[in-house]
Write an enzyme that holds these catalytic residues in place. Sequence first.
Site, mmCIF file in Angstrom:
data_model
loop_
_atom_site.group_PDB
_atom_site.id
_atom_site.type_symbol
_atom_site.label_atom_id
_atom_site.label_comp_id
_atom_site.label_asym_id
_atom_site.label_seq_id
_atom_site.Cartn_x
_atom_site.Cartn_y
_atom_site.Cartn_z
ATOM 1 N N HIS A 1 -10.125 6.630 -0.716
ATOM 2 C CA HIS A 1 -8.876 5.932 -0.171
ATOM 3 C C HIS A 1 -9.074 5.752 1.491
ATOM 4 O O HIS A 1 -9.081 6.436 2.452
ATOM 5 C CB HIS A 1 -7.650 7.301 0.165
ATOM 6 N N CYS B 1 2.766 7.533 -0.852
ATOM 7 C CA CYS B 1 3.205 8.113 0.293
ATOM 8 C C CYS B 1 2.743 7.648 1.442
ATOM 9 O O CYS B 1 1.684 7.289 1.447
ATOM 10 C CB CYS B 1 3.278 9.680 -0.058
ATOM 11 N N CYS C 1 -0.809 4.997 5.385
ATOM 12 C CA CYS C 1 -1.449 4.877 4.022
ATOM 13 C C CYS C 1 -0.866 3.672 3.205
ATOM 14 O O CYS C 1 -1.475 3.394 2.412
ATOM 15 C CB CYS C 1 -1.581 6.029 3.157
#
Length: 449
Positions: free
Chosen positions: A403, A433, A113
């Site tokens: 996302h 994160c 991510c």
Amino acid sequence: MASMLLNSMRSCSVSHSWGMCFGKLSSSLTKSKKTLARPGLKNIVLVEGVRTPFLLSGTTGLLNRTGVPKDAVDYIIYGTVIQEVKTSNVAREAALGAGFSDKTPAHTVTMACISSNQAMTSAVGLIAAGQCDIVVAGGVEFMSDVPIRHSRKMRKTMLSLNKAKTLGQRLSLIGSIRMAHLSPELPAVAEFSTAETMGHSADRLAAAFGVSRVEQDEFALRSHSLAKKAQENGLLEDVISFKVPGRDIVSKDNGIRPSSMEQMAKLKPAFIKPHGTVTAANSSFLTDGASAVLIMSEEKALAMGYKPKAYLRDFVYVSQDPKDQLLLGPTYSTPKVLERAGLSMSDIDVFEFHEAFAGQIMANLKAMDSDWFAQTYMGRKSKVGTPSMDKFNLWGGSLSLGHPFGATGCRLVTTVAHRLKKEGGQYGLVAACAAGGQGHAMVVEAYPQ
């Protein structure tokens, strides 16, 4: 999608007179705080950032927005997570598709991510080292068409078929195929080292820090409500229109859906059943999207007449236990980057944290506010403290905007730059994160207006 995003930066107006005027004003700050400029080190600036609308799965911008000459770009770096074999170096393919010179090098990075964060900081490194003056960095994810593999047994049989020399060998191999061979392998958002899905880990993390279902739903509702307000007020100016192949032009994020606590409470747990607290409503959703930023040395940007949006300052990467601390990247990275920059939490005017899950955000905030956690797990004397919610993700976040794994980092940094300008702040902090128990944080400083 990525090549279209690169192209759309070209239409942004460029004022050469601005560069000459503001080059003399670099010492004037938005506030009276100290600048983070360091003697002997290049100032590296964010010139522009754009993204496609982030779309619920199922649905060539930077150049047009900025007008930067294609042959002026020294290097291109893109981040992605679920890679398509045919375009494994998607940065190169996007660059060629956008019409960049075939002499411009490009490479692709992957760090879950925080892949586009890694793309941006790699660009910063190239410029700081004097290798480049202008780098395009970004990220892309296309969750609507993820690569789906044949089973291992089927792949082995097909490779053997390719090597078979006689008809008899081929027929024998074909005859060995069973129904089980035809079962596909879908990509999973699961840790290779623990075989646990990220949602399952988020649920355990929320339980470990005593984060209730109500707290998670309240935060998710806050994210959607703030995103809706920002969208309606025209604050999401990094979004550019995108023509979805075979469909209409899309010009705004389509996952922003404010609900009510009553409606959200009706949803069942998505991962730990029946007693878990993580649901579809308080989790980020699978998203298609791409983002790109134009990064330059300050000297080069001013010489070309650009008005930078922000300075990219200190950054850190961290990693920790991928089993029980998978999503605690912001807790570990925030105090480290503040120390590198010589700042405290009270110095930060704008916070933009990646919202993988509402429970993940709430758990991080509780960990950051715990002396016991800081001393027991981080080897620190005291807690770093929590961000003021009056400064935190005020234009929504990944829970509401979406996302796309490889693209979120650029959105976070561009949002910080825009918020600093809008709110009159000087310092912003990005934190996120990532799978593998990793994390990232960066300090962004407002450019003098």
